[in-house]
Design a protein around this motif. Structure first.
Motif, PDB file in Angstrom:
ATOM      1  N   PRO A 106       0.807  -1.232   0.000  1.00  0.00           N
ATOM      2  CA  PRO A 106       0.000   0.000   0.000  1.00  0.00           C
ATOM      3  C   PRO A 106       0.839   1.283   0.000  1.00  0.00           C
ATOM      4  CG  PRO A 106      -0.841  -1.569   1.617  1.00  0.00           C
ATOM      5  CD  PRO A 106       0.466  -2.099   1.150  1.00  0.00           C
ATOM      6  N   MET A 107       2.118   1.197   0.378  1.00  0.00           N
ATOM      7  CA  MET A 107       2.974   2.380   0.409  1.00  0.00           C
ATOM      8  C   MET A 107       3.461   2.785  -0.980  1.00  0.00           C
ATOM      9  SD  MET A 107       5.505   1.403   3.601  1.00  0.00           S
ATOM     10  CE  MET A 107       6.433   2.933   3.417  1.00  0.00           C
ATOM     11  N   LYS A 108       3.361   1.867  -1.947  1.00  0.00           N
ATOM     12  CA  LYS A 108       4.104   2.047  -3.189  1.00  0.00           C
ATOM     13  C   LYS A 108       3.544   3.150  -4.093  1.00  0.00           C
ATOM     14  CE  LYS A 108       6.030  -1.690  -4.969  1.00  0.00           C
ATOM     15  NZ  LYS A 108       6.193  -3.068  -5.496  1.00  0.00           N
ATOM     16  N   ALA A 109       2.260   3.441  -4.010  1.00  0.00           N
ATOM     17  CA  ALA A 109       1.712   4.520  -4.840  1.00  0.00           C
ATOM     18  C   ALA A 109       2.347   5.854  -4.475  1.00  0.00           C
ATOM     19  CB  ALA A 109       0.195   4.581  -4.689  1.00  0.00           C
ATOM     20  N   ALA A 110       2.443   6.111  -3.167  1.00  0.00           N
ATOM     21  CA  ALA A 110       3.076   7.357  -2.728  1.00  0.00           C
ATOM     22  C   ALA A 110       4.564   7.346  -3.044  1.00  0.00           C
ATOM     23  CB  ALA A 110       2.851   7.567  -1.227  1.00  0.00           C
ATOM     24  N   LEU A 111       5.192   6.163  -2.933  1.00  0.00           N
ATOM     25  CA  LEU A 111       6.618   6.082  -3.233  1.00  0.00           C
ATOM     26  C   LEU A 111       6.896   6.299  -4.707  1.00  0.00           C
ATOM     27  CD1 LEU A 111       7.737   3.103  -0.956  1.00  0.00           C
ATOM     28  CD2 LEU A 111       8.190   5.539  -0.627  1.00  0.00           C
ATOM     29  N   LEU A 112       5.964   5.914  -5.588  1.00  0.00           N
ATOM     30  CA  LEU A 112       6.163   6.158  -7.014  1.00  0.00           C
ATOM     31  C   LEU A 112       6.272   7.657  -7.290  1.00  0.00           C
ATOM     32  CD1 LEU A 112       6.392   5.186  -9.919  1.00  0.00           C
ATOM     33  CD2 LEU A 112       3.876   5.201 -10.050  1.00  0.00           C
ATOM     34  N   GLU A 113       5.480   8.448  -6.605  1.00  0.00           N
ATOM     35  CA  GLU A 113       5.591   9.910  -6.766  1.00  0.00           C
ATOM     36  C   GLU A 113       6.969  10.393  -6.339  1.00  0.00           C
ATOM     37  OE1 GLU A 113       2.460  12.124  -4.957  1.00  0.00           O
ATOM     38  OE2 GLU A 113       0.883  10.764  -5.649  1.00  0.00           O
ATOM     39  N   GLN A 114       7.476   9.852  -5.235  1.00  0.00           N
ATOM     40  CA  GLN A 114       8.808  10.222  -4.760  1.00  0.00           C
ATOM     41  C   GLN A 114       9.872   9.794  -5.766  1.00  0.00           C
ATOM     42  OE1 GLN A 114       9.915  11.814  -1.511  1.00  0.00           O
ATOM     43  NE2 GLN A 114      11.328  12.118  -3.207  1.00  0.00           N
ATOM     44  N   VAL A 115       9.721   8.590  -6.299  1.00  0.00           N
ATOM     45  CA  VAL A 115      10.670   8.065  -7.275  1.00  0.00           C
ATOM     46  C   VAL A 115      10.697   8.933  -8.529  1.00  0.00           C
ATOM     47  CG1 VAL A 115      10.916   6.173  -8.938  1.00  0.00           C
ATOM     48  CG2 VAL A 115      10.700   5.670  -6.495  1.00  0.00           C
ATOM     49  N   LEU A 116       9.522   9.266  -9.051  1.00  0.00           N
ATOM     50  CA  LEU A 116       9.453  10.082 -10.269  1.00  0.00           C
ATOM     51  C   LEU A 116       9.984  11.487 -10.019  1.00  0.00           C
ATOM     52  CD1 LEU A 116       5.989   8.931 -11.668  1.00  0.00           C
ATOM     53  CD2 LEU A 116       8.269   8.309 -12.514  1.00  0.00           C
ATOM     54  N   GLY A 117       9.767  12.014  -8.823  1.00  0.00           N
ATOM     55  CA  GLY A 117      10.315  13.321  -8.479  1.00  0.00           C
ATOM     56  C   GLY A 117      11.833  13.301  -8.450  1.00  0.00           C
ATOM     57  N   SER A 118      12.398  12.223  -7.884  1.00  0.00           N
ATOM     58  CA  SER A 118      13.860  12.105  -7.841  1.00  0.00           C
ATOM     59  C   SER A 118      14.437  11.959  -9.235  1.00  0.00           C
ATOM     60  CB  SER A 118      14.264  10.896  -6.975  1.00  0.00           C
ATOM     61  OG  SER A 118      13.898  11.094  -5.626  1.00  0.00           O
ATOM     62  N   LEU A 119      13.786  11.151 -10.074  1.00  0.00           N
ATOM     63  CA  LEU A 119      14.260  10.977 -11.439  1.00  0.00           C
ATOM     64  C   LEU A 119      14.205  12.295 -12.210  1.00  0.00           C
ATOM     65  CD1 LEU A 119      15.218   9.249 -13.792  1.00  0.00           C
ATOM     66  CD2 LEU A 119      12.829   8.595 -14.209  1.00  0.00           C
ATOM     67  N   VAL A 129      20.522  10.160 -17.533  1.00  0.00           N
ATOM     68  CA  VAL A 129      20.335   9.344 -16.332  1.00  0.00           C
ATOM     69  C   VAL A 129      20.197   7.894 -16.786  1.00  0.00           C
ATOM     70  CG1 VAL A 129      18.928   8.870 -14.301  1.00  0.00           C
ATOM     71  CG2 VAL A 129      19.199  11.227 -15.101  1.00  0.00           C
ATOM     72  N   VAL A 130      21.071   7.037 -16.284  1.00  0.00           N
ATOM     73  CA  VAL A 130      21.026   5.611 -16.601  1.00  0.00           C
ATOM     74  C   VAL A 130      20.368   4.901 -15.428  1.00  0.00           C
ATOM     75  CG1 VAL A 130      22.321   3.581 -17.300  1.00  0.00           C
ATOM     76  CG2 VAL A 130      23.150   5.858 -17.937  1.00  0.00           C
ATOM     77  N   CYS A 131      19.175   4.378 -15.661  1.00  0.00           N
ATOM     78  CA  CYS A 131      18.392   3.753 -14.603  1.00  0.00           C
ATOM     79  C   CYS A 131      18.628   2.243 -14.602  1.00  0.00           C
ATOM     80  CB  CYS A 131      16.901   4.017 -14.802  1.00  0.00           C
ATOM     81  SG  CYS A 131      16.461   5.758 -15.008  1.00  0.00           S
ATOM     82  N   GLU A 132      18.651   1.678 -13.425  1.00  0.00           N
ATOM     83  CA  GLU A 132      18.779   0.224 -13.275  1.00  0.00           C
ATOM     84  C   GLU A 132      17.480  -0.332 -12.716  1.00  0.00           C
ATOM     85  OE1 GLU A 132      21.055  -3.130 -10.542  1.00  0.00           O
ATOM     86  OE2 GLU A 132      21.801  -1.063 -10.518  1.00  0.00           O
ATOM     87  N   GLY A 133      17.011  -1.409 -13.322  1.00  0.00           N
ATOM     88  CA  GLY A 133      15.826  -2.069 -12.805  1.00  0.00           C
ATOM     89  C   GLY A 133      16.154  -2.921 -11.592  1.00  0.00           C
ATOM     90  N   ASP A 146       4.255  -1.897  -9.447  1.00  0.00           N
ATOM     91  CA  ASP A 146       5.707  -1.829  -9.640  1.00  0.00           C
ATOM     92  C   ASP A 146       6.176  -0.383  -9.734  1.00  0.00           C
ATOM     93  OD1 ASP A 146       8.406  -2.727 -10.502  1.00  0.00           O
ATOM     94  OD2 ASP A 146       7.790  -1.764 -12.367  1.00  0.00           O
ATOM     95  N   ILE A 147       7.302  -0.096  -9.063  1.00  0.00           N
ATOM     96  CA  ILE A 147       7.886   1.246  -9.136  1.00  0.00           C
ATOM     97  C   ILE A 147       9.337   1.219  -9.601  1.00  0.00           C
ATOM     98  CG2 ILE A 147       6.373   2.091  -7.307  1.00  0.00           C
ATOM     99  CD1 ILE A 147       8.785   2.043  -5.404  1.00  0.00           C
ATOM    100  N   ALA A 148       9.874   0.009  -9.851  1.00  0.00           N
ATOM    101  CA  ALA A 148      11.301  -0.095 -10.141  1.00  0.00           C
ATOM    102  C   ALA A 148      11.609  -0.518 -11.566  1.00  0.00           C
ATOM    103  CB  ALA A 148      11.951  -1.088  -9.174  1.00  0.00           C
ATOM    104  N   ASN A 149      10.671  -1.161 -12.229  1.00  0.00           N
ATOM    105  CA  ASN A 149      10.929  -1.682 -13.572  1.00  0.00           C
ATOM    106  C   ASN A 149       9.988  -1.040 -14.587  1.00  0.00           C
ATOM    107  OD1 ASN A 149      13.079  -3.747 -13.115  1.00  0.00           O
ATOM    108  ND2 ASN A 149      11.558  -4.613 -11.734  1.00  0.00           N
ATOM    109  N   MET A 150       9.035  -1.802 -15.096  1.00  0.00           N
ATOM    110  CA  MET A 150       8.163  -1.276 -16.149  1.00  0.00           C
ATOM    111  C   MET A 150       7.178  -0.239 -15.622  1.00  0.00           C
ATOM    112  SD  MET A 150       9.700  -2.751 -18.497  1.00  0.00           S
ATOM    113  CE  MET A 150       8.763  -1.960 -19.801  1.00  0.00           C
ATOM    114  N   GLY A 151       6.866  -0.293 -14.322  1.00  0.00           N
ATOM    115  CA  GLY A 151       6.044   0.783 -13.759  1.00  0.00           C
ATOM    116  C   GLY A 151       6.750   2.120 -13.867  1.00  0.00           C
ATOM    117  N   LEU A 152       8.059   2.113 -13.601  1.00  0.00           N
ATOM    118  CA  LEU A 152       8.863   3.322 -13.766  1.00  0.00           C
ATOM    119  C   LEU A 152       8.997   3.682 -15.243  1.00  0.00           C
ATOM    120  CD1 LEU A 152      10.910   5.462 -12.623  1.00  0.00           C
ATOM    121  CD2 LEU A 152      12.677   3.725 -13.017  1.00  0.00           C
ATOM    122  N   ALA A 153       9.273   2.682 -16.079  1.00  0.00           N
ATOM    123  CA  ALA A 153       9.507   2.945 -17.502  1.00  0.00           C
ATOM    124  C   ALA A 153       8.276   3.536 -18.170  1.00  0.00           C
ATOM    125  CB  ALA A 153       9.935   1.654 -18.204  1.00  0.00           C
TER     126      ALA A 153
END
Length: 505
Positions: A106-119, A129-133, A146-153
């Protein structure tokens, strides 16, 4: 220019981290400013940045490859496993929660916003920026959040390069299946493949690569040959202990054998890299008492679960073997969690909540776990040399030297005879101190071992990063990589069944 690329992999340990580092080094050689990025890392190998943030060691290594300072934005979410179904969540370098696999989702939706902000922040400040899955991009049970692989992509419209490890076999099925199991929105971003760890004549591989291209409509952008000695700052203990690590013949007359108990929740195993880089030092990992029998030095490494790993040490008989060594005056070094295990008592109402348990009692110290994590980069002196290190721990060690005539302070820890303990990671990366410590070990064991006078561990690491850059420059289609970075995902990539009929749950 504000380009980006996601390096995914068919499996864990496929080589994503080193390929990402290699691309970073190749790019920076072209005069491009580049930053690494891993949205979510699951690893107990971490480091402390200059401003006191905790991130994965792999991202620190990749930052070194890019010749930039590591920072929290490069690894906004770090999961540190502490048990069978629990992890500490570190966000932007600070611990925020202890979770199970289910309570984390349940935390991951909010974390995706943080991840996209950092990117977005990194893309605004760097050319590329070279991202690693993380793991595989086709974990269909986890794709929905997912926030690290295709969700991020998909959220950031990143072109994806999929790395396959041919050394473990089945690479063609793994590469094809990785794409075929994706939904259409994910498939359209997968631009090509990279085969890693190939041994032999690449001409033998060509028919398979051609057929893979026919089946998927995607090219293979390189075949990287197997090259040993490049496991810099690994993310976890996958593969550790498969073969002994040594830099070669000794500078003196004899080798030094270092045995390291392979703790179940081993952390910051990179502390041993500097020892393994020293000529004539043989580093190996142990799970049985007899594997310590001929060791000149035993190192108790860091642990994400000190009390649980201490119990494992006792259950295997390794704890008794360590105690016998100390009684015989043979060297033992404890680092962070390993240092805590050497104490008289460990009081832990934070991590294991076990209360007070007995330690090995080999140092005049006591440990109490604090709710707040210590993150620091201390500087001090030991064995006549300046030492820099870093600290990541909840356990606070109190040293009691009163009445202990044979004990002395040692890097914010203690030394009692042949037993050394420090909370500092990275101390052995200091060349002068490492040589002095190995000389002390040789004296205690009667070995005619002389440390090489010119081993420069920073230079060793830099040379390894250059080798990674060479791999990419010499064996990857760098023109195609440039196009992906500059233009993004190619248009009109074909969809593979059954992926076209799959949608995330």
């Amino acid at each position: 220019m504000s380009g980006a690329l996601l390096v995914a992999g068919t499996t864990s340990d496929a080589g994503k981290s080193v390929v990402t580092a290699g691309i970073c080094r190749w790019l920076v050689r072209q005069g491009v400013s580049v930053a690494p990025f891993k949205a979510q890392n699951m690893s107990n190998n971490s480091m402390v940045t200059a401003d006191g943030a905790e991130i994965g060691r792999a991202q620190g290594m990749q930052a070194a490859a890019a010749r930039v300072q590591p920072e929290a934005a490069m690894n906004p979410v770090l999961l540190k496993p502490g048990g069978e179904d629990s992890s500490q969540v570190v966000v932007l370098g600070r611990p925020v929660a202890e979770v199970t696999a289910l309570s984390y989702r349940p935390m991951k939706a909010a974390l995706l916003e943080q991840v996209l902000g950092s990117l977005a922040d990194l893309r605004a400040r760097f050319d590329v920026v070279v991202c690693e899955g993380a793991g595989s991009p086709t974990e269909i049970n986890l794709r929905a959040d997912d926030i690290a692989n295709m969700g991020l992509a998909t959220a950031a419209e990143l072109p994806v390069l999929v790395v396959g490890d041919i050394d473990r076999g089945g690479v063609f099925a793994a590469l094809h299946g990785t794409v075929a199991l994706m939904p259409p929105a994910d498939q359209r971003l997968v631009a090509g493949f990279l085969v890693n760890k190939f041994r032999g004549d690449v001409r033998l591989l060509r028919p398979g690569l051609d057929r893979l291209s026919e089946l998927t409509g995607r090219p293979t952008l390189g075949v990287l040959p197997w090259l040993g000695g490049l496991d810099l700052d690994v993310e976890d203990s996958v593969g550790i202990g498969r073969t002994p690590a040594s830099a070669g013949p000794p500078h003196g007359e004899e080798v030094l054998r270092v045995s390291v108990p392979l703790l179940p929740r081993l952390s910051n195993v990179t502390d041993l890299d500097a020892l393994a880089a020293e000529p004539g030092v043989l580093v190996r990992y142990a799970t049985r008492p007899e594997e310590l029998a001929d060791a000149d030095l035993v190192v108790l490494p860091g642990s994400r679960a000190t009390v649980a790993d201490l119990a494992w040490l006792r259950s295997t008989g390794l704890a008794d073997a360590v105690a016998r060594r100390a009684a015989d005056g043979l060297p033992v070094l404890g680092i962070c969690g390993g240092h805590q295990m050497l104490a008289r008592t460990i009081t832990d109402d934070v991590e294991s909540r076990a209360g007070t348990v007995p330690g090995l009692g080999l140092l005049p110290t006591d440990v109490r776990f604090a709710p707040e994590k210590t993150l620091a980069r201390p500087v001090g002196t030991a064995l006549g040399h300046r030492v820099r290190g870093y600290e990541i721990h909840h356990g606070v060690v109190t040293v009691d030297l009163a009445g202990e005539a044979a004990a002395e302070a040692f890097l914010d820890g203690a030394r009692a005879g042949s037993v050394f303990g420090t909370t500092w990671h990275g101390a052995l990366e200091n060349d002068g101190f490492r040589r002095a410590f190995l000389t002390e070990v040789a004296g205690l064991t009667g070995r005619r071992f002389v440390p090489a006078p010119d081993t420069d561990f920073a230079a060793v690491r830099e040379a390894r990063l250059d080798r990674l850059g060479d791999l990419v420059a010499e064996h990857a289609d760098t023109d195609a990589l440039w196009r992906l970075i500059e233009a993004g995902p190619p248009e009109g990539l074909p969809l593979l069944p059954p992926g076209a009929g799959f949608s995330p749950p």
